[in-house]
Design an enzyme around this catalytic site. Structure first.
Site, PDB file in Angstrom:
ATOM      1  N   ASP A 101       0.598  -1.385  -0.246  1.00  0.00           N
ATOM      2  CA  ASP A 101      -0.010   0.030  -0.152  1.00  0.00           C
ATOM      3  C   ASP A 101       1.000   1.209  -0.108  1.00  0.00           C
ATOM      4  O   ASP A 101       1.942   1.289   0.440  1.00  0.00           O
ATOM      5  CB  ASP A 101      -0.995   0.093   1.392  1.00  0.00           C
ATOM      6  CG  ASP A 101      -1.920  -1.065   1.339  1.00  0.00           C
ATOM      7  OD1 ASP A 101      -2.012  -1.870   0.249  1.00  0.00           O
ATOM      8  OD2 ASP A 101      -2.326  -1.545   2.286  1.00  0.00           O
TER       9      ASP A 101
HETATM   10  N1  URA Z   1      -1.040  -6.046   3.662  1.00  0.00           N
HETATM   11  C1  URA Z   1      -1.900  -4.683   3.629  1.00  0.00           C
HETATM   12  O1  URA Z   1      -2.868  -4.521   4.338  1.00  0.00           O
HETATM   13  N2  URA Z   1      -1.004  -3.790   3.249  1.00  0.00           N
HETATM   14  C2  URA Z   1      -0.020  -3.973   2.565  1.00  0.00           C
HETATM   15  O2  URA Z   1       0.763  -3.114   2.109  1.00  0.00           O
HETATM   16  C3  URA Z   1       0.697  -5.306   2.451  1.00  0.00           C
HETATM   17  C4  URA Z   1      -0.043  -6.204   3.100  1.00  0.00           C
END
Ligand code: URA
Length: 240
Positions: A101
């Site tokens: 993310d």
């Molecule tokens: N899980 C999440 O919620 N975000 C990420 O970036 C990676 C794994």
């Protein structure tokens, strides 16, 4: 491989620019001027542009310590991507393996090896991804068991069993620091898993993917090529 593709892969110019450059006699193959953009190059041939050798790099592998605020995409018309952090890298077919993310930091593998990427991301190859997180809420044995048993996250996701480890809890702040190991990488997976047990992820950092560990000497935003031993261990780990 066609001469113009060879040079385009190495980011020397666009196909159009390269055709012009080749036709005007600025490119040599094995020491002789070659004016045919479709000429078939054998990768060991020495190709020079205006006298300077351009070596063909096959697969490339890099480790990025992803900072917050950039997206895990190869290109985007509006937002900064992880590829904007690459300087002095010739290839334009590199891509991030999986997505973190925008606000997640830590290990991101960048390569142009599609087969390895596919294998690392496929849940059937059981490649563990380890993250460290700070969450709002006090994590207890209850959450450890729920994660271990395969959590029903929502209508579209029942998570595969995951390992949750408590590093410390701060009852005064109402926060916990944990490590979590997952084998899949669904959209917002860890955030959704914690949301399903009534907690919020405040900070998330990926520490490893299979055998590949984030080099802690790499500052956020920095990139380095993988070492040969890291590449072979990653490949061995997923049957390549
Ligand atoms: N899980 C999440 O919620 N975000 C990420 O970036 C990676 C794994």
């Amino acid at each position: 491989m066609r001469l113009d593709k060879y040079l385009a892969d190495m980011n020397v110019g666009t196909r159009k620019e390269l055709k012009k450059m080749i036709r005007s006699g600025n490119v040599t193959v094995g020491g002789s001027v070659c004016k045919d953009p479709a000429f078939s190059v054998n990768v060991p041939d020495e190709v020079c542009v205006m006298g300077k050798p351009v070596r063909y790099a096959g697969y490339e592998y890099y480790m990025l310590n992803k900072p917050a605020g950039v997206i895990s995409a190869s290109e985007d018309p509006k937002q900064a991507t992880v590829m904007d952090l690459f300087e002095n890298v010739r290839r334009k077919d590199l891509f991030p393996v999986g997505r973190l993310d925008k606000d997640t930091v830590g290990l991101l593998l960048i390569t142009n090896d599609g087969e390895l990427a596919h294998r690392l991301l496929s849940p059937k190859n059981h490649v563990d991804k380890v993250y460290t997180a700070v969450v709002r809420g006090i994590v207890t044995e209850r959450e450890i068991t729920a994660f271990r048993d395969g959590l029903a996250v929502d209508d579209s996701l029942t998570a595969l069993p995951a390992v949750l480890e408590i590093l410390d809890t701060d009852p005064a702040l109402g926060q916990s620091r944990v490590n979590i190991t997952i084998r899949e990488g669904k959209f917002h997976q860890i955030k959704r898993m914690f949301a399903a047990v009534g907690m919020e992820v405040l900070y998330l950092k990926r520490l490893s993917m299979g055998s590949l560990k984030l080099d802690e000497t790499l500052e956020e935003g920095a990139v380095r090529p993988l070492r040969d031993d890291e590449i072979s261990a990653l490949k061995n780990g997923c049957g390549l």
